[in-house]
Structure formats: C-alpha cells, structure tokens
Scaffold this motif. Sequence first.
Motif, short mmCIF file in Angstrom:
data_model
loop_
_atom_site.label_atom_id
_atom_site.label_comp_id
_atom_site.label_asym_id
_atom_site.label_seq_id
_atom_site.Cartn_x
_atom_site.Cartn_y
_atom_site.Cartn_z
N SER A 66 0.80 -1.21 -0.03
CA SER A 66 -0.06 0.00 0.01
C SER A 66 0.91 1.38 0.00
CB SER A 66 -1.15 0.20 1.37
OG SER A 66 -1.87 -1.03 1.27
N VAL A 67 1.93 1.19 0.78
CA VAL A 67 2.91 2.40 0.90
C VAL A 67 3.73 2.41 -0.52
CG1 VAL A 67 5.03 3.10 1.80
CG2 VAL A 67 3.21 2.26 3.33
N MET A 68 3.91 1.36 -1.19
CA MET A 68 4.43 1.46 -2.45
C MET A 68 3.67 2.02 -3.42
SD MET A 68 7.74 0.49 -2.14
CE MET A 68 8.21 0.40 -3.66
N ILE A 69 2.45 1.43 -3.55
CA ILE A 69 1.63 1.95 -4.70
C ILE A 69 1.28 3.46 -4.14
CG2 ILE A 69 -0.76 1.61 -5.68
CD1 ILE A 69 -0.36 -1.47 -4.92
N ILE A 70 0.63 3.76 -3.18
CA ILE A 70 0.23 5.10 -2.96
C ILE A 70 1.27 6.24 -2.80
CG2 ILE A 70 -1.22 6.64 -1.20
CD1 ILE A 70 -3.02 4.09 -0.86
N VAL A 71 2.08 5.98 -1.82
CA VAL A 71 3.14 6.84 -1.78
C VAL A 71 4.00 7.00 -2.66
CG1 VAL A 71 4.82 7.86 0.03
CG2 VAL A 71 2.77 6.95 0.92
N VAL A 73 4.48 5.40 -5.90
CA VAL A 73 4.13 5.45 -7.20
C VAL A 73 3.34 6.80 -7.46
CG1 VAL A 73 2.58 4.27 -8.98
CG2 VAL A 73 4.49 2.86 -7.60
N SER A 74 2.23 6.63 -6.53
CA SER A 74 1.06 7.81 -7.09
C SER A 74 1.53 9.20 -6.67
CB SER A 74 -0.10 7.71 -5.81
OG SER A 74 -0.84 6.50 -6.62
N TYR A 75 2.29 9.46 -5.55
CA TYR A 75 2.85 10.71 -5.25
C TYR A 75 4.36 10.96 -5.77
CZ TYR A 75 -1.11 12.02 -2.35
OH TYR A 75 -2.42 12.59 -1.99
N VAL A 76 5.10 10.18 -5.11
CA VAL A 76 6.70 10.47 -5.50
C VAL A 76 7.00 10.33 -6.97
CG1 VAL A 76 9.03 9.75 -5.09
CG2 VAL A 76 7.29 9.79 -3.16
N LEU A 77 6.55 9.28 -7.68
CA LEU A 77 6.70 8.96 -9.18
C LEU A 77 5.87 9.83 -10.11
CD1 LEU A 77 7.75 5.39 -9.07
CD2 LEU A 77 9.24 7.12 -8.98
N LEU A 78 4.66 9.91 -9.53
CA LEU A 78 3.79 10.57 -10.69
C LEU A 78 3.18 12.03 -10.11
CD1 LEU A 78 1.34 7.29 -11.45
CD2 LEU A 78 3.27 8.56 -12.93
N ALA A 79 2.51 12.04 -9.20
CA ALA A 79 1.96 13.41 -8.82
C ALA A 79 3.05 14.49 -8.72
CB ALA A 79 1.28 13.50 -7.69
N MET A 80 3.99 14.35 -8.21
CA MET A 80 5.15 15.43 -7.81
C MET A 80 5.79 15.83 -9.34
SD MET A 80 6.90 13.89 -4.44
CE MET A 80 8.11 15.45 -4.37
N ARG A 81 5.45 15.13 -10.33
CA ARG A 81 5.96 15.75 -11.72
C ARG A 81 5.16 16.73 -12.13
NH1 ARG A 81 9.16 12.29 -14.80
NH2 ARG A 81 9.69 10.26 -13.42
N ILE A 82 3.92 17.20 -11.44
CA ILE A 82 2.95 18.25 -11.96
C ILE A 82 3.03 19.45 -10.62
CG2 ILE A 82 0.68 18.92 -12.14
CD1 ILE A 82 0.06 16.42 -13.70
N ASN A 83 3.52 20.62 -11.16
CA ASN A 83 3.60 21.65 -10.13
C ASN A 83 2.91 22.97 -10.80
OD1 ASN A 83 6.10 23.47 -11.24
ND2 ASN A 83 6.75 21.33 -11.38
N ASN A 84 2.80 23.63 -9.86
CA ASN A 84 2.26 25.17 -10.39
C ASN A 84 3.16 26.09 -10.23
OD1 ASN A 84 0.64 27.21 -11.23
ND2 ASN A 84 -0.39 27.58 -9.46
N ASP A 85 4.22 26.29 -10.91
CA ASP A 85 5.51 27.11 -10.68
C ASP A 85 6.05 26.61 -9.29
OD1 ASP A 85 4.73 28.76 -12.74
OD2 ASP A 85 4.68 30.60 -11.74
#
Length: 639
Positions: A66-71, A73-85
Amino acid sequence: MTGRESSSPHDSARLAIVIGALGVVFGDIGTSPIYTLQTVFNPEDPHPVPLNVNNVYGVVSLIFWSVMIIVTVSYVLLAMRINNDGEGGIMALIALLRRRGAQQGRKAAVVLAALGIFGASLFFGDSMITPAISVLSAVEGLKTVEPSLGEAVVPITAVIIVVLFLVQRRGTAAVGRVFGPLMILWFTVIGTCGAVGIRNHPDILKALSPTYAITFLSGHFHIAFFALAAIVLAVTGAEALYADMGHFGRKAISRGWLFLVLPACTLSYLGQGALVLDDPAHIDGPFFLLVPEWLRLPLVLLATAATVIASQAVITGAYSVASQAAQLGYLPRLRIAHTSESSFGQIYVPWINWLLMVSVLTLVFAFRSSAALAYAYGMAATGTITITTLLFFYVARSRRMAPLWLIGAGAGVLLLVDLLFVAANLTKLAHGAWLPLLIALTAFTLMTTWQKGRRIVTADRNRREGSLSEFIDDLHNQRSKTQTVPGTAVFLNRGKLTAPLAMRANVDHNHVRHEHVIIMSLETQPIPRVAPENRITVDDLGYSDDGIVHVIARFGYMETPDVPAALRLLEPAATEGDLQLDQASYFLSKIELRIGPEPTMATWRKRLFVATSYITADAAEYFSLPRDRTVIMGSHIDV
C-alpha cells in the motif's frame, strides 16, 4: 581534485535541503509505524482481524505494498511531476484546474476544482486529527513502561498540545533547525529496532513478496477489506510530500523518501510483524515492545518529539491551505503573520491556530485513545488521496504527458486502489469516520458559500460604483467644480471597470480630489509568487495630464499583499509626476453586509456568509497600509 572541491558546496546545499525536508515533510508518515499494526489487530475493532500467522504475513505485506503504490508510485513518481510554478499539493492542482476552466470554459475542470475544494476541506479535518492521534499514540507508550500510567495519557497529551499551539506565534524557524537531525535520529532508531526484530524471526521478510498481499486480499477478502480501514494509517501524511514540494523541491523529497524514510518504515513494520509472530501478546504495543524495557522510556520521549514534529508540519500546512484559499477567494481575508525573515513559507494565522487548538483538545478528550481516533483518521487521508489522484490524472491528460491509453490504465489501477480504501473506511462511519466528513462538509459549505456570496456582493458593489471611465471623463470635463488639493491619494479598488466608492464620495460630497490619485487594484494570480518585474501595470485612463492613474498590482496565491512595497516599484514617468508616497493617504471602502429579501441564496447561507465576514482581517493590516494615513469610508450592501 578540483572538480570534487568545486562540487562539494553544491552537494552540501543539496544535503541541507534533504535534511530540512526530513524535518518537515515526513513527520506524519514517519510516525505511522507507532500505531498502524496494533490498530489493524485491535480486538475492539467492530470488524476485528483474527490474529494468526497467515494474517500477520498478509497484513504486513499489504501495508508494504500500500505504501509502495500510494506513496512511492502515486505521489513520488507521478503526482510530483506536476507543479504550479514549483508548488505542489491539492491547492496547486485546483489553481491549475481553475486556470484551465477560465481559458477553455470546460465544465469538467470547474467540477473537478470544486471536488478539489472538498479535498482541501478534508485536509482541515486531517490537520485536526493528526496532532490528536499522533501525540496520543506516542504518550500511550508510557503504558508499556508502567501500566499504571495509563490514566495520565490524556492529561499529558492535552498539556503537550496546548504548549504546541501556544508557541506557534513565535514561529518554527529556531526549532526547525533541530527538526531535520532529530528526524534522522528517529528513522535510524526505528529502522534499527525493526532490523533487530527481523533478526529474531527472519521469515517475516517473505512478506515483501506481493503474493502474500494478493493472497490475503483475494483469499480472505471479507477480512482484508475491513483491515484496509486501518492499513491506510501507514500512508497518512502522503499529501504532505506533495504539498511541501515548493519548499524543498521534488528531488530532495524523493531522495529523503527512497533512501531513508521508506527503508526505515519498512524495517519497522517487518520487525513488528516478527515480534507478533514470536508472541501474539505483543500486539498491544509492538512498536515500543521492539526495544528492551530499559530503552522504552527514551523511545517514548523520542516518539513524542517526532509526533510533535508531525503535528507541527500539519498545523503549518493548515495555515498554508487557509492562506491560499483566502487568496483564491474561498475564504475571507485572514490576518497572517510571517514568522521568519528568511523563509517566506513560515506563516502564522491566529484564527486558524485557535480553531485547531480547540478542535484537537476536543478530539483528545472525546476519543481518549489513538485506536478510537484511527477510524476518523483514515477517512480524511483516503478522501484527500483519492481526490488528488483524480485531479492529477485529469491535468496529466490535458497536458498530454503520456499516451491516453497509458494515462487511462494508470488512473484505473490507482483509483481502484484508492477507492478500495475509501470504501473500507466508509464501513467505519458509525465508529468515527463521520467526523472528518462532517468537518470537510462544514468547511466546504463555508468556502463555497463565501465564494458565492462574494460574487453577489461584488456585483452589487460594481453597480453602485458605476463605470470608472465615465467617472474620469466627468471629472475631467467638470474640473472647475472640483477643488484640487496637494498630496497623493491611493484608493484601493476591486478592478478597473468601476470607480472606488471612497473616491466617488470625496468628489460628489466633498467636491475635492488630490493632485495625484492612484486607483489601485490587486489581482491574485493562479501561481504561488509573482516576479517583481511582473508585479505592476500602469494605465493613464485616457488622460496623461490629470494626475490620475490606475495601477494593477499582481500577487501570487502564497503571497501576502504589500501595497506600499508595490507602489515603490512605480516610475515617476508612468504616474504623471513624482508621488509623495511617504505622505500618501490611503482610502478604503468598508462594506457592511445585511441580509436582504432578494432570493440570491438560501437564508441560512446568507446568515453563514454574514457571520463569516466578521472574521475578515482588518484591511489596513492585511494590505500593510500605514494606519495613521488610512481613511475608511463605510457603506452597506444587502445580500
């Protein structure tokens, strides 16, 4: 040799950023091992998980994956690729969606932005529950030292929380310097303790295989499904990784997670699992029972310090979310104090601080244990995580970051995992999961009511103010009827289309105007901060010789507007003469709200809107205006 010497300062700076991130970002998720495993096997759970060898392997494996998939994959590898400035978090995604909705008028973006506001509302619930459950779980370690101390857990927790909120106004700059090293010590200790537990029962390492998680979930779904409501505690704090990206950067957070936090937490969960396999009685406090009796009190003290850091991170996060929400028009202006000269992100919002303190203390005395609060905690975390995942994939699709089939497949898998956790936590509605939903619904209703009411008031105000261009034309053509007095006057206005009420009153009733007049509008941009060269735009309003100009000052949603500082960026050539800013008078139009008969909103929402307006920060203080040179002129508007 030269290459190494030249790169060492850069490496030191990067290391300092990683250490800083460890002290702020990972406090919440890094203290989850204290209570997660024992909560899963809590015998008082309404849907208890039987304590046996197979279930221990399955639960530990499910926690890890669960930690691997949510934190990871979802956050560290994916979500953090998108930012607003450079800024991350759910508010940054909302800003991106609002910008897209404004540019393209897509209803989906508007609807998802509203969903994002609900996610931000859930974060307020999280910021109330985190200090309560974190500090409670650490202080409960006293019971492993001396069972008779159990009655002292709640009072000690309450004292720690009161002190924590009382020192907020002093800022975290001084304390922050020790946060990083202290969290490094924390992760080193829990990783070492976990390794010792694994050494005594190395077979627990088999739980790293996903087959155990899959077998437990598929073969015992009627048990595993309910266990997810507690397993989610292992990923609480994942949103902090994304929200604090603007302060530390993606690389620092990723390195801290992958090279220290993830290994330490994994070792701790595995070690606790090994301990429970050796003696099921250890499930009452497996985290603290990993160490010998003589080391438990120091571990309790270290855990308490770590949970205070976790609480500090989420409290400052609440300040940041409230400040950004106010800038985006979802909350009234709030008084904000900057507590650090070197770090802009360190702010203190008194109204939010006292609201959180009362709320956290209420939770501590009402629930009285971390296990009872766990059901409420999971609902807040899973809701925020699911909404963040949904918003991320929508933005990723609109930016064409990958082929549509790949985005669709990724979204399907990750949202399925997130929704499983949401569904499991919904089964705990009657046992505390209702609490964050109630908090979120309240915050969502307040924010959307304020946004709608603000639009209604703005429309009425614009009607009363009338056209600015027509007002300037009349003023220019009838100059003989208006006396010009020396000095500079600054009128704060909501835009360029309408005339300031205060200026109109000065001309219509007092028949005077100042030699130099600045009509100033402030715009909040959907970016965190605005560069100085883009801060100011000047318009002569059609006449280059009347001394009246319109100025637009732009600020990012993470900035506190400073009007005098913005005015100092003006050039005399653009303002039709030299301005006497040190002696300038500032004029504000104060609006008194009243409940009117028009069917603009439901009556209860009108009452809520008017009541919310009373927490609005003083405009002169909010805009950093000099009080001795600020004139406030009143009017009233019916809602």
